[in-house]
Design an enzyme around this catalytic site. Structure first.
Site, short mmCIF file in Angstrom:
data_model
loop_
_atom_site.label_atom_id
_atom_site.label_comp_id
_atom_site.label_asym_id
_atom_site.label_seq_id
_atom_site.Cartn_x
_atom_site.Cartn_y
_atom_site.Cartn_z
CG ASP A 109 -2.07 0.99 1.06
OD1 ASP A 109 -2.28 1.49 -0.06
OD2 ASP A 109 -2.75 1.25 2.06
CG ASN B 27 -4.82 -0.64 8.96
OD1 ASN B 27 -4.95 -0.48 7.75
ND2 ASN B 27 -3.66 -0.60 9.56
CG HIS B 28 -6.92 1.97 4.86
ND1 HIS B 28 -6.71 1.79 3.51
CD2 HIS B 28 -5.71 1.80 5.44
CE1 HIS B 28 -5.44 1.55 3.29
NE2 HIS B 28 -4.80 1.54 4.45
CD GLU C 166 -10.64 7.72 13.79
OE1 GLU C 166 -11.13 6.58 13.72
OE2 GLU C 166 -9.65 8.00 14.50
CG HIS D 10 2.01 5.34 7.83
ND1 HIS D 10 1.09 5.87 8.69
CD2 HIS D 10 1.34 4.45 7.08
CE1 HIS D 10 -0.10 5.33 8.47
NE2 HIS D 10 0.03 4.45 7.50
CB SER E 148 -7.38 1.12 18.44
OG SER E 148 -8.03 1.45 19.66
CG HIS F 206 2.43 2.77 11.08
ND1 HIS F 206 2.67 1.72 11.94
CD2 HIS F 206 1.54 2.30 10.16
CE1 HIS F 206 1.96 0.66 11.55
NE2 HIS F 206 1.26 0.99 10.48
#
Length: 484
Positions: free
Chosen positions: A148, A226-227, A230, A338, A372, A394
């Site tokens: 990625d 994990n993308h 928010e 990152h 998280s 990161h």
């Protein structure tokens, strides 16, 4: 529920060839899919058998796929690792799994390695461990950057009363839903417009030309895994000259995603080229490199930078949509890659610094280190510490694999944790539950010498991809792999 038990006879019955794949398949399935029914397990095994190429970089099924794929003859000569590796500093060693350490030891023995560092959120990946930093001489390692490419953070800070997040929750929730798309194959029907899509490389390089149409349709989307996107509360305890935001409490909009299928295809294409040119021992084979003196190496370098620009454009499009709907311009924006490689100076010479799941932390360089879906993230300012090659973690880093999280975390436990922290979750799955991650506060303690904290982000309304129970089926090609 009884544990999964598979026999060699059953595997042969569905078409699996003899050793060495059968014992590998038995071990992988009984270890990582032990709570699956036999029917579900065999559906997975049949899918891998039918198309092993699609699972060649899968988090848990890769060992099976690797045994099923035909062995490709490499054109280049076999290269030995150095007997002793270059020195690398480890931050937070007590909380780093052995697999990540072994990967870093292998990377340090590469003939092109100059220096390295391992961040406190490190865990096992492909090529470099996630959280690994490696400086090389005139060489770029596609899997040292990751699949990625340009996976990054972006934070907009708005001068809005934080009470609005509660009092107008429905509004913020709706805007999150409309700002971007999630999912490994997500594409817009009507493409956004951005100058990055006019880059000449899209028309000059055959690989990029073939990816242009899909990349345009995915511009402004967010992927899976994990993308996230928010809303939360930003606390700035004191005015910092670098951040340049007055002390106070603000509404923040934070996104995490990368270069989507564009970056994944670039990474896989040039990794294959690198591996064909330089055959390395089994434990280091994904660390094959290209030099910048080679046409392939320069092609990768240019394509990687384009993928980074594309990832940045995706974030900017999302943030512009949110700012427009809020009717406010952000006070400031903080962002950083990152998963990338940079030309930098180290020990008075130019090197290529690979940061795979690591945040640039040069002197006064701003960045974001998330926790998280319930744990806070931090706005940080780098101290320019050479011991870490100007890098920091990161994120919090995984302490459970996705498979382990799915097997050990319950929906009720996740709901209770979200309620405890007053977080509204849209989408998301058990594989991204807070329990699957290390304690971000401990991680930050281990890097006090690397960064100063200048602000804190507390998530309140979190949007992620849908439940990950269909991950094996939907995300075989690992469109988002190393953003972790």
């Amino acid at each position: 529920m009884s544990r999964l038990k598979i026999t060699a006879k059953e595997l042969r019955a569905i078409g699996y060839p003899e050793s060495p794949v059968i014992p590998v398949a038995m071990n992988v399935m009984e270890k990582h899919f032990k709570h699956h029914t036999k029917e579900a397990a065999f559906d997975i095994l049949k899918a891998v058998l039918q198309s092993p190429k699609d699972y060649a970089t899968h988090e848990t099924l890769q060992p099976i796929a690797e045994k099923l794929l035909p062995k490709e003859k490499a054109d280049g000569a076999e290269i030995s690792l150095n007997n002793e590796g270059v020195h690398f500093n480890i931050f937070g060693a007590d909380n780093i799994e052995q697999g990540a350490l072994q990967q870093m030891y292998s990377a340090a023995k590469l003939p092109v390695a100059v220096a390295g560092a391992l961040m406190p959120d490190a865990h096992h990946g492909y090529g470099l461990p996630i959280g690994g930093v490696l400086a090389t001489e005139n060489a770029v390692i596609p899997y040292g950057v990751g699949v990625d490419i340009g996976c990054r953070m972006c934070l907009s800070i708005f001068d809005i009363d934080v009470k609005d997040l509660t009092q107008r929750e429905a509004f913020f929730t709706r805007e999150l839903g409309e700002a971007t798309l999630f999912g490994s194959g997500a594409m817009f029907q009507h493409a956004a417009d951005h100058a990055v899509m006019d880059n000449a490389l899209f028309y000059e390089m055959p690989l990029l030309k073939s990816l242009h149409g899909r990349a345009w349709k995915q511009l402004g989307s967010s992927g899976s895994g994990n993308h996230f996107a928010e809303f939360g509360i930003v606390d700035v305890p004191a005015t910092d000259a670098t951040l340049n935001v007055p002390a106070g409490t603000y509404v923040g909009f934070l996104t995490h995603s990368g270069s989507r299928a564009l970056g994944a295809n670039i990474a896989n294409h040039y990794t294959k080229l690198a591996m064909s040119k330089r055959r390395l021992p089994q434990e280091a084979k994904h660390l094959a490199w290209l030099t910048l003196n080679e046409a392939e190496g320069m092609e990768y370098w240019l394509a990687m930078n384009l993928a980074g620009d594309y990832a940045s454009a995706c974030h900017h499009i999302i943030h512009q949509k949110i700012a427009k709907q809020l009717g406010r311009k952000p006070i400031t924006m903080v962002e950083n890659h990152h998963n990338f490689a940079w030309k930098e100076r180290y020990d008075n010479k130019e090197v290529i610094v690979h940061r795979k799941g690591a945040t640039p932390a040069g002197k006064d360089v701003l960045g974001i280190i998330p926790g998280s879906m319930t744990a806070p993230g931090f706005i940080v300012k780098g101290k320019g510490e050479e011991a870490s090659i100007n890098s920091a973690s990161h994120g919090a880093g995984r302490k459970m694999s996705r498979t382990q999280a799915m097997a050990n975390i319950t929906n009720n436990a996740l709901k209770e944790e979200l309620a405890k922290h007053h977080v509204k979750l849209l989408g998301g799955g058990l594989d991204e539950a807070p329990f699957a991650y290390k304690d971000i506060e401990v991680v930050m303690q281990h890097q006090k010498a690397l960064v100063d904290v200048v602000g804190k982000f507390t998530p309140k309304i979190v949007k992620m991809c849908g439940a990950e129970t269909n991950r094996t089926r939907k995300n075989n090609k690992r469109d988002v792999v190393e953003g972790e």
